[in-house]
Design a protein around this motif. Sequence first.
Motif, PDB file in Angstrom:
ATOM      1  N   GLU A  93       0.846  -1.198   0.000  1.00  0.00           N
ATOM      2  CA  GLU A  93       0.000   0.000   0.000  1.00  0.00           C
ATOM      3  C   GLU A  93       0.880   1.247   0.000  1.00  0.00           C
ATOM      4  O   GLU A  93       0.602   2.221  -0.696  1.00  0.00           O
ATOM      5  CB  GLU A  93      -0.916   0.000   1.227  1.00  0.00           C
ATOM      6  CG  GLU A  93      -1.904   1.136   1.249  1.00  0.00           C
ATOM      7  CD  GLU A  93      -2.853   1.054   2.428  1.00  0.00           C
ATOM      8  OE1 GLU A  93      -3.140   2.117   2.997  1.00  0.00           O
ATOM      9  OE2 GLU A  93      -3.292  -0.051   2.767  1.00  0.00           O
ATOM     10  N   GLY A  94       1.970   1.212   0.769  1.00  0.00           N
ATOM     11  CA  GLY A  94       2.908   2.333   0.794  1.00  0.00           C
ATOM     12  C   GLY A  94       3.575   2.546  -0.552  1.00  0.00           C
ATOM     13  O   GLY A  94       3.754   3.683  -0.994  1.00  0.00           O
ATOM     14  N   GLU A  95       3.936   1.452  -1.222  1.00  0.00           N
ATOM     15  CA  GLU A  95       4.541   1.566  -2.551  1.00  0.00           C
ATOM     16  C   GLU A  95       3.571   2.219  -3.530  1.00  0.00           C
ATOM     17  O   GLU A  95       3.965   3.045  -4.351  1.00  0.00           O
ATOM     18  CB  GLU A  95       4.984   0.194  -3.050  1.00  0.00           C
ATOM     19  CG  GLU A  95       6.199  -0.340  -2.312  1.00  0.00           C
ATOM     20  CD  GLU A  95       6.543  -1.770  -2.684  1.00  0.00           C
ATOM     21  OE1 GLU A  95       5.820  -2.384  -3.497  1.00  0.00           O
ATOM     22  OE2 GLU A  95       7.543  -2.270  -2.153  1.00  0.00           O
ATOM     23  N   ALA A  96       2.290   1.871  -3.441  1.00  0.00           N
ATOM     24  CA  ALA A  96       1.280   2.476  -4.315  1.00  0.00           C
ATOM     25  C   ALA A  96       1.132   3.968  -4.005  1.00  0.00           C
ATOM     26  O   ALA A  96       1.000   4.789  -4.923  1.00  0.00           O
ATOM     27  CB  ALA A  96      -0.063   1.759  -4.155  1.00  0.00           C
ATOM     28  N   ALA A  97       1.175   4.326  -2.717  1.00  0.00           N
ATOM     29  CA  ALA A  97       1.062   5.736  -2.327  1.00  0.00           C
ATOM     30  C   ALA A  97       2.263   6.539  -2.834  1.00  0.00           C
ATOM     31  O   ALA A  97       2.100   7.670  -3.325  1.00  0.00           O
ATOM     32  CB  ALA A  97       0.947   5.863  -0.809  1.00  0.00           C
ATOM     33  N   ILE A  98       3.442   5.983  -2.749  1.00  0.00           N
ATOM     34  CA  ILE A  98       4.640   6.668  -3.233  1.00  0.00           C
ATOM     35  C   ILE A  98       4.564   6.843  -4.749  1.00  0.00           C
ATOM     36  O   ILE A  98       4.911   7.904  -5.285  1.00  0.00           O
ATOM     37  CB  ILE A  98       5.910   5.914  -2.806  1.00  0.00           C
ATOM     38  CG1 ILE A  98       6.084   6.057  -1.287  1.00  0.00           C
ATOM     39  CG2 ILE A  98       7.139   6.416  -3.552  1.00  0.00           C
ATOM     40  CD1 ILE A  98       7.133   5.152  -0.693  1.00  0.00           C
ATOM     41  N   ASP A 104       1.928  12.625  -9.206  1.00  0.00           N
ATOM     42  CA  ASP A 104       1.389  13.971  -8.975  1.00  0.00           C
ATOM     43  C   ASP A 104       2.477  15.033  -9.109  1.00  0.00           C
ATOM     44  O   ASP A 104       2.242  16.102  -9.669  1.00  0.00           O
ATOM     45  CB  ASP A 104       0.743  14.071  -7.588  1.00  0.00           C
ATOM     46  CG  ASP A 104      -0.663  13.511  -7.548  1.00  0.00           C
ATOM     47  OD1 ASP A 104      -1.217  13.174  -8.611  1.00  0.00           O
ATOM     48  OD2 ASP A 104      -1.210  13.401  -6.425  1.00  0.00           O
ATOM     49  N   VAL A 105       3.669  14.749  -8.592  1.00  0.00           N
ATOM     50  CA  VAL A 105       4.778  15.706  -8.694  1.00  0.00           C
ATOM     51  C   VAL A 105       5.227  15.835 -10.146  1.00  0.00           C
ATOM     52  O   VAL A 105       5.381  16.948 -10.659  1.00  0.00           O
ATOM     53  CB  VAL A 105       5.948  15.296  -7.770  1.00  0.00           C
ATOM     54  CG1 VAL A 105       7.185  16.149  -8.036  1.00  0.00           C
ATOM     55  CG2 VAL A 105       5.528  15.393  -6.310  1.00  0.00           C
ATOM     56  N   ARG A 106       5.427  14.718 -10.815  1.00  0.00           N
ATOM     57  CA  ARG A 106       5.860  14.747 -12.224  1.00  0.00           C
ATOM     58  C   ARG A 106       4.860  15.488 -13.115  1.00  0.00           C
ATOM     59  O   ARG A 106       5.239  16.241 -13.998  1.00  0.00           O
ATOM     60  CB  ARG A 106       6.052  13.328 -12.765  1.00  0.00           C
ATOM     61  CG  ARG A 106       7.412  12.752 -12.503  1.00  0.00           C
ATOM     62  CD  ARG A 106       7.647  11.486 -13.309  1.00  0.00           C
ATOM     63  NE  ARG A 106       6.636  10.465 -13.122  1.00  0.00           N
ATOM     64  CZ  ARG A 106       6.625   9.576 -12.131  1.00  0.00           C
ATOM     65  NH1 ARG A 106       7.585   9.568 -11.238  1.00  0.00           N
ATOM     66  NH2 ARG A 106       5.666   8.686 -12.033  1.00  0.00           N
ATOM     67  N   ALA A 112       0.065  22.271  -5.405  1.00  0.00           N
ATOM     68  CA  ALA A 112      -0.783  23.250  -6.082  1.00  0.00           C
ATOM     69  C   ALA A 112      -0.921  24.467  -5.162  1.00  0.00           C
ATOM     70  O   ALA A 112      -0.418  24.462  -4.038  1.00  0.00           O
ATOM     71  CB  ALA A 112      -2.147  22.640  -6.383  1.00  0.00           C
ATOM     72  N   ALA A 113      -1.600  25.477  -5.625  1.00  0.00           N
ATOM     73  CA  ALA A 113      -1.733  26.727  -4.865  1.00  0.00           C
ATOM     74  C   ALA A 113      -2.254  26.496  -3.444  1.00  0.00           C
ATOM     75  O   ALA A 113      -1.824  27.152  -2.498  1.00  0.00           O
ATOM     76  CB  ALA A 113      -2.638  27.702  -5.617  1.00  0.00           C
TER      77      ALA A 113
END
Length: 127
Positions: A93-98, A104-106, A112-113
């Motif tokens: 689950e942690g690997e999926a979150a990372i 999102d960063v890429r 975001a604001a």
Amino acid sequence: MNTFGGYRVQGRGDDAERIRRDAGPVMEAGAFSVVLETVPEQLAQAITAQIAIPTIGIGAWLACDGPMVDDGMGMFTRFRPKFVKRHTEPGSEGEAAIAAYAADVRDRRFPAAEHVYATASRAGDLA
């Protein structure tokens, strides 16, 4: 551990004295704890008695102030050293979150604001 060629016991023979001797200067340099990974229990006992900061054990924790939590909490899924007792398996689950965070960063969706403080040019937004 990769520096030493994998997960094998450290601190046997002459190496034990070097590791024990290094613990004091690490503490004096300002460390908040010392991690003792795959060292014999007797060496872990000596270091724990010698220094005034907590020792965290990985494969040696009975002689330390406490165990490393990550292993027992299943944070790593690629391998399981013999000294690990898994109490849960959230690693996948942690690997999926990372992976989601990295995407999102890429893709510039994060930050975001709404995730940053206003600059001087947006002073009207400040409470």
